[in-house]
Scaffold this active site. Structure first.
Site, PDB file in Angstrom:
ATOM      1  N   CYS A  11       0.232   3.882   2.656  1.00  0.00           N
ATOM      2  CA  CYS A  11       0.700   3.402   3.975  1.00  0.00           C
ATOM      3  C   CYS A  11       2.175   3.718   4.149  1.00  0.00           C
ATOM      4  O   CYS A  11       2.606   4.104   5.236  1.00  0.00           O
ATOM      5  CB  CYS A  11       0.510   1.884   4.113  1.00  0.00           C
ATOM      6  SG  CYS A  11      -1.208   1.372   4.020  1.00  0.00           S
ATOM      7  N   CYS A  57       0.840  -1.215   0.000  1.00  0.00           N
ATOM      8  CA  CYS A  57       0.000   0.000   0.000  1.00  0.00           C
ATOM      9  C   CYS A  57       0.869   1.256   0.000  1.00  0.00           C
ATOM     10  O   CYS A  57       1.572   1.531   0.968  1.00  0.00           O
ATOM     11  CB  CYS A  57      -0.915  -0.079   1.220  1.00  0.00           C
ATOM     12  SG  CYS A  57      -1.567   1.474   1.827  1.00  0.00           S
TER      13      CYS A  57
END
Ligand code: ZN
Length: 144
Positions: A71, A68
């Site tokens: 993230c 991600c």
């Protein structure tokens, strides 16, 4: 599963009970002070439950995954919060690939997803990339 930290002076592993993560302790081997946890802690389900249940300070949880991108952008902000609120808050990271059961319990669909717990209860939860000052304001609100 206690949290294991290595002593900054002698390098020996110390088991830190979840309720003492925000306290200054002492190395079991060399007695040097072990300062309050100042970095995010990677946890699985068992440690997650223990920290949420026993922490005396609010807990910020970062639900993330390796693949991600946002993230990864959030990670330095999460680390900054752990550093700047050492002793006042505990920061956990839950890898949603390795601990999908924890993510499912809190209905985490999009990541990054942040949750703030105080006194063992979910206080606040929000998905999406935010900066350190936003995360800090959540934690300070949880104490108030
Ligand atoms: Zn030591």
């Amino acid at each position: 599963m206690p949290i294991i930290r290595s002593c900054p002076s002698c390098g020996k592993s110390n088991r830190i009970p979840a309720k003492h993560l925000a306290d200054t302790g002492k190395c079991g081997a060399c007695k040097a002070p072990l300062p309050a946890m100042a970095e995010p802690i990677e946890v699985g389900a068992e440690e997650f439950d223990e920290v949420i249940r026993e922490s005396k300070v609010p807990v910020l949880v970062d639900f993330w995954a390796e693949w991600c991108g946002p993230c990864r952008m959030a990670a330095p902000h999460v680390a900054q919060v752990a550093r700047e609120l050492a002793g006042q808050a505990v920061v956990l990271k839950v890898d949603t690939e390795r601990s999908p059961e924890v993510a499912a319990r809190f209905d985490v669909r999009g990541i990054p997803n942040f949750a703030v717990f105080a006194h063992g209860k979910l206080h606040f939860q929000q998905a999406g990339l935010v900066d350190a000052s936003t995360m800090k304001s959540w934690l300070l609100r949880a104490v108030a």
